[in-house]
Design a protein around this motif. Structure first.
Motif, mmCIF file in Angstrom:
data_model
loop_
_atom_site.group_PDB
_atom_site.id
_atom_site.type_symbol
_atom_site.label_atom_id
_atom_site.label_comp_id
_atom_site.label_asym_id
_atom_site.label_seq_id
_atom_site.Cartn_x
_atom_site.Cartn_y
_atom_site.Cartn_z
ATOM 1 N N ASP A 28 -4.997 -0.043 7.114
ATOM 2 C CA ASP A 28 -5.065 -1.503 7.092
ATOM 3 C C ASP A 28 -4.320 -2.100 5.897
ATOM 4 O OD1 ASP A 28 -6.643 -1.588 9.380
ATOM 5 O OD2 ASP A 28 -8.508 -1.375 8.252
ATOM 6 N N THR A 29 -3.712 -1.250 5.086
ATOM 7 C CA THR A 29 -3.059 -1.702 3.855
ATOM 8 C C THR A 29 -1.551 -1.784 4.026
ATOM 9 O OG1 THR A 29 -4.803 -0.648 2.530
ATOM 10 C CG2 THR A 29 -2.765 -1.241 1.389
ATOM 11 N N VAL A 30 -0.955 -2.888 3.586
ATOM 12 C CA VAL A 30 0.499 -3.035 3.602
ATOM 13 C C VAL A 30 1.073 -2.393 2.338
ATOM 14 C CG1 VAL A 30 2.429 -4.664 3.542
ATOM 15 C CG2 VAL A 30 0.431 -5.143 4.983
ATOM 16 N N ARG A 31 2.027 -1.490 2.522
ATOM 17 C CA ARG A 31 2.679 -0.831 1.398
ATOM 18 C C ARG A 31 4.195 -0.900 1.586
ATOM 19 N NH1 ARG A 31 0.033 2.569 -1.826
ATOM 20 N NH2 ARG A 31 1.772 4.039 -1.917
ATOM 21 N N PHE A 45 8.521 -2.701 4.260
ATOM 22 C CA PHE A 45 7.065 -2.677 4.400
ATOM 23 C C PHE A 45 6.635 -1.760 5.551
ATOM 24 C CE2 PHE A 45 7.884 -6.951 2.607
ATOM 25 C CZ PHE A 45 7.057 -6.891 1.493
ATOM 26 N N TYR A 46 5.405 -1.248 5.438
ATOM 27 C CA TYR A 46 4.788 -0.511 6.545
ATOM 28 C C TYR A 46 3.274 -0.559 6.357
ATOM 29 C CZ TYR A 46 3.688 3.507 3.513
ATOM 30 O OH TYR A 46 3.174 4.314 2.543
ATOM 31 N N TYR A 47 2.549 -0.305 7.420
ATOM 32 C CA TYR A 47 1.093 -0.255 7.348
ATOM 33 C C TYR A 47 0.628 1.163 7.059
ATOM 34 C CZ TYR A 47 -0.468 -4.935 8.693
ATOM 35 O OH TYR A 47 -0.765 -6.268 8.704
ATOM 36 N N ASP A 48 -0.223 1.297 6.042
ATOM 37 C CA ASP A 48 -0.915 2.545 5.742
ATOM 38 C C ASP A 48 -2.378 2.286 6.081
ATOM 39 O OD1 ASP A 48 -1.892 4.915 4.810
ATOM 40 O OD2 ASP A 48 -1.457 4.541 2.689
#
Length: 361
Positions: free
Chosen positions: A274-277, A269-272
């Protein structure tokens, strides 16, 4: 059962060589404006008689909406659509009354329904019954589009000839839109000639060939679906397996995951913003039966058309002895190109049902 769905239910009716086929869609929200041209486009992609890879049986497949729509807008009442069968040749099937076709449901249907089932063109078991599914899917995908959810599929393979797969992390809108309009949907159009040559080779040898279809659902928000028995994989699989000729399905990395280590298969996982992708998408957009927000990716295996023109061994159910069979009629040497819009439609119907469980449509 020929009905499917919890929130939005479809019920498919008719036989291949009956007066018509159709579908009732129950549970649609009122006030959805339908673009009939988009519906006709999807029907045309599946319709027979327009390509050498398909049966020469020509059907226009123009749906007649009997209820549930007023001024091109859903009323909230059950939507019923009928598609007329205008080019039937039931006489082509006289020799299979007693001699079931290998690979077809003639024998099992005869046993299940004590010989009362209509076998002309395969009756209710026919791939012709996918036309109402495409209609229902064309309606559902317009609801999804209003929610920013898109669906696209392509011919992943015909025989051993493979198209380029989707990028499982990012599927461009322009690619999705191109595939949605294509009658021979490929990510890499340069593969079309090879695939057509393989199909023609099989047709000339009185044979057929199968393949796979890859489908993607983009824009599905995270948190849709349920664990265990109503997970996204189970919901999509249950309607996709209602499509004649589908023999297998896999999600994300699918069976390849069985060859991986956890460190290879896990999508970090990582933050893009405010979105978790996730950086990779081996999970196919689904974790624990619930959407992660990444594209939902699956592939369906399509068997070769069982109706082939070469002589085959079967049995005579009347004389109770072994027999030879030559199949007459008009059949697809390869079902795969016409299966693409059907897989998309099934995915749309499943996605609408899943989404309706967590938010108002």
């Amino acid at each position: 059962m020929s009905s499917w769905g919890n929130e939005i239910k479809i019920s498919v009716f008719g036989e291949s060589h009956g007066k018509g086929i159709g579908v009732v869609i129950d549970g649609l929200p009122a006030g959805v404006k339908l673009d009939t041209e988009k519906i006709y486009l999807q029907m045309a992609r599946r319709a027979p008689g327009k390509d050498k890879t398909a049966t020469p049986r020509l059907e226009k497949d123009i749906p007649e909406i009997l209820s549930g729509v007023l001024n091109d807008t859903t009323t909230g009442a059950p939507l019923c659509a009928v598609i007329s069968n205008t080019n039937t040749r039931s006489g082509d099937y006289g020799n299979i009354l007693s001699c079931p076709r290998p690979g077809h449901a003639d024998y099992t249907g005869n046993i299940r329904y004590s010989g009362f089932n209509d076998i002309s063109g395969g009756g209710h078991f026919s791939g012709r019954l996918t036309a109402p599914i495409v209609f229902a899917g064309a309606v559902c995908r317009q609801i999804l589009e209003n929610k920013g959810i898109g669906i696209a599929a392509h011919i992943a393979s015909i025989g051993d000839i493979k198209d380029h797969p989707f990028d499982p992390v990012s599927i461009p809108d322009e690619l999705r839109e191109r595939l949605n309009k294509s009658a021979f949907a490929l990510v890499d159009p340069s593969k079309e000639e090879q695939m057509r040559e393989r199909v023609e080779e099989c047709r000339k040898s009185l044979d057929s060939i199968g393949g796979t279809v890859e489908c993607a659902i983009t824009g599905m928000p995270a948190g849709v679906g349920s664990p265990m028995f109503y997970g996204i994989e189970g919901v999509i699989s249950s309607i996709v397996f209602g499509i004649p000729a589908v023999k297998g399905i896999e999600f994300g990395a699918g069976f390849r995951a069985s060859e991986m280590r956890g460190s290879e298969n896990n999508d970090e996982f990582y933050y893009d913003g405010d979105t978790v992708r996730t950086r990779t998408n081996n999970h196919g957009g689904i974790l624990g039966g619930i959407s992660s927000g990444m594209p939902i990716i699956f592939r369906a295996a399509i068997k070769p058309t069982p109706s082939i023109s070469r002589e085959q061994n079967t049995v005579d159910l009347t004389l109770k002895k072994d027999a030879k069979l030559e199949i007459h009629g008009r059949h697809d040497p390869c079902i795969v190109p016409r299966a693409v819009p059907v897989i998309e439609a099934a995915a749309a119907i499943a996605a609408v049902n899943l989404l309706a469980e967590v938010e108002k449509l």
